[in-house]
Design a protein around this motif. Structure first.
Motif, PDB file in Angstrom:
ATOM      1  N   PHE A 167      41.306  42.515  44.972  1.00 41.03           N
ATOM      2  CA  PHE A 167      40.308  43.241  44.179  1.00 41.03           C
ATOM      3  C   PHE A 167      40.394  42.794  42.717  1.00 41.03           C
ATOM      4  O   PHE A 167      39.388  42.419  42.104  1.00 41.03           O
ATOM      5  N   ASP A 168      41.608  42.775  42.157  1.00 39.46           N
ATOM      6  CA  ASP A 168      41.798  42.349  40.765  1.00 39.46           C
ATOM      7  C   ASP A 168      41.337  40.905  40.575  1.00 39.46           C
ATOM      8  O   ASP A 168      40.735  40.566  39.554  1.00 39.46           O
ATOM      9  N   TYR A 169      41.636  40.075  41.560  1.00 43.31           N
ATOM     10  CA  TYR A 169      41.245  38.666  41.463  1.00 43.31           C
ATOM     11  C   TYR A 169      39.733  38.540  41.284  1.00 43.31           C
ATOM     12  O   TYR A 169      39.259  37.810  40.409  1.00 43.31           O
ATOM     13  N   PHE A 170      38.965  39.269  42.085  1.00 45.21           N
ATOM     14  CA  PHE A 170      37.504  39.145  41.969  1.00 45.21           C
ATOM     15  C   PHE A 170      36.954  39.868  40.731  1.00 45.21           C
ATOM     16  O   PHE A 170      35.861  39.564  40.277  1.00 45.21           O
ATOM     17  N   GLU A 171      37.712  40.817  40.179  1.00 40.81           N
ATOM     18  CA  GLU A 171      37.321  41.405  38.896  1.00 40.81           C
ATOM     19  C   GLU A 171      37.378  40.327  37.805  1.00 40.81           C
ATOM     20  O   GLU A 171      36.548  40.304  36.901  1.00 40.81           O
ATOM     21  N   ARG A 172      38.359  39.456  37.921  1.00 38.16           N
ATOM     22  CA  ARG A 172      38.509  38.383  36.926  1.00 38.16           C
ATOM     23  C   ARG A 172      37.690  37.148  37.273  1.00 38.16           C
ATOM     24  O   ARG A 172      37.339  36.373  36.414  1.00 38.16           O
ATOM     25  N   ASN A 173      37.433  36.925  38.559  1.00 38.94           N
ATOM     26  CA  ASN A 173      36.752  35.715  39.009  1.00 38.94           C
ATOM     27  C   ASN A 173      35.499  36.071  39.791  1.00 38.94           C
ATOM     28  O   ASN A 173      35.446  35.911  41.006  1.00 38.94           O
ATOM     29  N   SER A 174      34.512  36.581  39.097  1.00 42.06           N
ATOM     30  CA  SER A 174      33.269  36.945  39.767  1.00 42.06           C
ATOM     31  C   SER A 174      32.558  35.658  40.186  1.00 42.06           C
ATOM     32  O   SER A 174      32.933  34.566  39.764  1.00 42.06           O
ATOM     33  N   PHE A 175      31.561  35.763  41.027  1.00 38.06           N
ATOM     34  CA  PHE A 175      30.795  34.576  41.394  1.00 38.06           C
ATOM     35  C   PHE A 175      29.329  34.965  41.495  1.00 38.06           C
ATOM     36  O   PHE A 175      29.005  36.144  41.647  1.00 38.06           O
ATOM     37  N   ARG A 176      28.453  33.975  41.386  1.00 41.23           N
ATOM     38  CA  ARG A 176      27.032  34.279  41.402  1.00 41.23           C
ATOM     39  C   ARG A 176      26.657  34.854  42.769  1.00 41.23           C
ATOM     40  O   ARG A 176      26.971  34.277  43.795  1.00 41.23           O
ATOM     41  N   GLY A 177      26.008  35.996  42.762  1.00 44.80           N
ATOM     42  CA  GLY A 177      25.630  36.647  44.008  1.00 44.80           C
ATOM     43  C   GLY A 177      26.549  37.795  44.373  1.00 44.80           C
ATOM     44  O   GLY A 177      26.237  38.578  45.260  1.00 44.80           O
TER      45      GLY A 177
END
Lengths: 320, 231
Positions: free
Chosen positions: B38-48
């Motif tokens: 969860f934290d990883y994707f908070e920092r590394n969002s992606f288009r879409g």
């Protein structure tokens, strides 16, 4: 610029395309049940597709346009009339000041969307105008609309005070059957079913229980069986998730679903077919046709391209 | 609870989401890995990317298939593209040290009106009311996830000496602030709602306030302690 709810309907709420980013807090997106209908109504009017509109159930309200407005109706057919003259769905109409919009009879579908050019002026809660009835927040004071409520909308140019005259291509007007076959992708726990139940799931028909609402539709039909009773811990669910209850019966989660659930997720309805489910009511029927994730994505992408085309066509005729 | 963690499994949830599953049982280690990703994707969002939803042992990622596909034409589907992003995230997100914050104190009234099922919980466990309260307030609970209602924390793990099954017939109205027990979980109703948990007390602690953003007080991974409210 305002409309007045002269007589209340059974359930009329302000909705947009949903509130995103808060499921992690237990706050679900809410939003229009038939997102396609609301999108098309907004696009036809030259609005941003996420603009708030009214979601109307039958018995429907009586609505006064206190000032002139361009408006569009989409979704269910409730036999709408403006000052007594029939109004068609899926196109832009013009309402003169003090005209009255009434709905006389339920012809097809269960949820009708009213959008006005310029959009209703609704304070956004957590980035969305959608009504969260459970939390009493969002939309119009967090509640369903009542007689005497007045909703303001943004003033827009009124050049050419008449129907701009274009028609929607039929590929964007869904056929709202009372017995649709909807496409579904196997869910994470589909494999938990016995082989027999896996076949039954796609061969049986189910009736929508009368005890169904914006949170979920209970399905009536022969129960399914799991191979073994595996306890499941709560995990995220979505609008269109089909869950199996402990007695083997199914429930389809709808726009006001809880963010997480602890029942096996048998399938997830293809997003492109969610509007067909959203228009069902008690005693209607449904059947499921399994497709792959790739096929469901293809359908979603094609729908998006069609809507983008419609938006460019409208933009060309209806300058902001 | 030192079971070895199984390899995460990834399931599609239709054409707009996928679930990464780190096991099928409630365990702190699995929940830690959920929160790491969860934290990883908070920092590394992606288009879409629309949003991610952590639960006990799953992280569900909601995305817009159209956007993901247009950004990742090398992949046949958006699902495959997001799966590849998850694989990258799993590699990079392991072993984050989670700082131990002091537990949030939540004062609870355990009188008969506030905790209408406290006698039942005591009776089925052969305990006195006071014993249940003593056991209940003596441990620090972890917020495994928020769900069910806005701000509703799923707390664990409850001492098995005071575990209790859900009510066979749920209540139509559970007052705001009610503290409930279900199996070896406990939780707090942030708003009035129907509910099937055994109610042992009630708190004035505000878990959900729509006027605030974010409107919820607790976060997954937080720790809390119940105390006996002063009269």
């Amino acid at each position: 610029m305002s409309i007045l709810i002269q007589k209340a309907g059974i359930l009329t709420t302000v909705q947009d395309l949903g509130r995103h980013g808060y499921r992690r807090f237990g706050i679900n997106p809410n939003g229009a049940m038939d997102r396609h209908a609301l999108r098309v109504a907004n696009i036809l009017l030259g609005n941003d597709e996420n603009t708030a509109g009214l979601e109307i159930h039958y018995p429907a309200p009586e609505i006064v346009f206190e000032e002139p407005a361009f408006f569009a109706l989409a979704g269910a057919d409730f036999s709408a009339a403006l000052d007594g003259r029939p109004v068609e769905n899926w196109h832009v109409g013009f309402a003169p000041g003090n005209s009255i919009l009434t709905f006389r009879k339920k012809i097809s579908g269960n949820r009708l969307y009213l959008a006005v050019r310029g959009g209703f002026r609704i304070d956004r809660w957590l980035g969305s105008a959608s009504t969260n009835l459970r939390a009493g927040a969002g939309g119009f004071e967090g509640r369903r609309l009542a007689a005497g409520d007045r909703l303001f909308f943004n003033r827009t140019t009124m050049d050419g005070k008449k129907d701009p005259g274009y028609r929607l291509s039929s590929s964007l007007i869904p056929f709202y059957s009372s017995f649709p076959t909807v496409r579904i992708v196997a869910g994470p726990e589909f494999e938990w079913l016995t082989e027999e139940s896996r076949i039954d799931f796609t061969e049986q028909n189910y009736a929508i229980s009368l005890n169904s609402d914006r949170m979920g539709f209970r399905l009536e039909g022969p129960p399914l069986t799991a191979r073994e009773r595996t306890q499941m811990v709560s995990s995220a669910v979505d609008f269109g998730t089909v869950q199996m209850l402990p007695d083997g019966r199914l429930i389809v989660l709808m726009a006001d679903h809880q963010t997480t659930g602890g029942y096996p997720r048998i399938g997830q309805i293809a997003s492109v077919d969610r509007p067909l489910v959203a228009q069902l009511g008690g005693n209607d029927k449904i059947a499921f046709h399994p497709i792959t994730v790739a096929a469901a994505e293809d359908l979603a992408v094609r729908r998006r391209i069609d809507l983008n085309r419609l938006r460019s066509a409208v933009g060309f005729r209806f300058p902001a | 609870m030192s079971e070895p963690l199984s390899e995460p499994v990834i399931f599609p949830l239709g054409d707009g989401a996928l679930t990464v599953e780190f096991g099928r049982r409630i365990a702190v280690a699995a929940n830690d890995r959920v929160l790491d990703l969860f934290d990883y994707f908070e920092r590394n969002s992606f288009r879409g990317l629309i949003e991610t939803v952590p639960a006990f042992c799953t992280l569900t990622i909601f995305y817009d298939a159209f956007e993901v596909r247009s950004r990742n034409p090398r992949y046949p589907t958006a699902f495959e593209a997001v799966r590849a992003l998850v694989a990258e995230g799993l590699e990079k997100s392991t072993e984050t040290a989670r700082p131990e914050t002091p537990p949030v104190e939540i004062p609870v009234a355990f009188d008969e009106e506030s905790g209408p099922d406290l006698d039942y919980v005591a009776a089925i466990n052969d305990l006195a009311r006071e014993d249940v309260i003593e056991i209940f307030t003596s441990r620090v609970y972890r917020v495994f996830m928020l769900g069910f209602l806005p701000g509703f924390p799923y707390l664990g793990e409850l001492d098995e000496r005071i575990a209790a099954p859900r009510r066979s017939v749920p209540r139509l109205v559970v007052p705001r602030g009610s503290v409930g027990i279900a199996g070896r979980q406990t939780g707090i109703y942030p708003i009035e709602s129907p509910g099937g948990w055994q109610l042992v007390g009630r708190t004035d602690f505000r878990l959900f306030d729509p006027a605030k953003n974010p409107p919820c007080t607790l976060r997954p991974g937080d720790r809390i302690r119940f105390t006996v409210a002063m009269k």
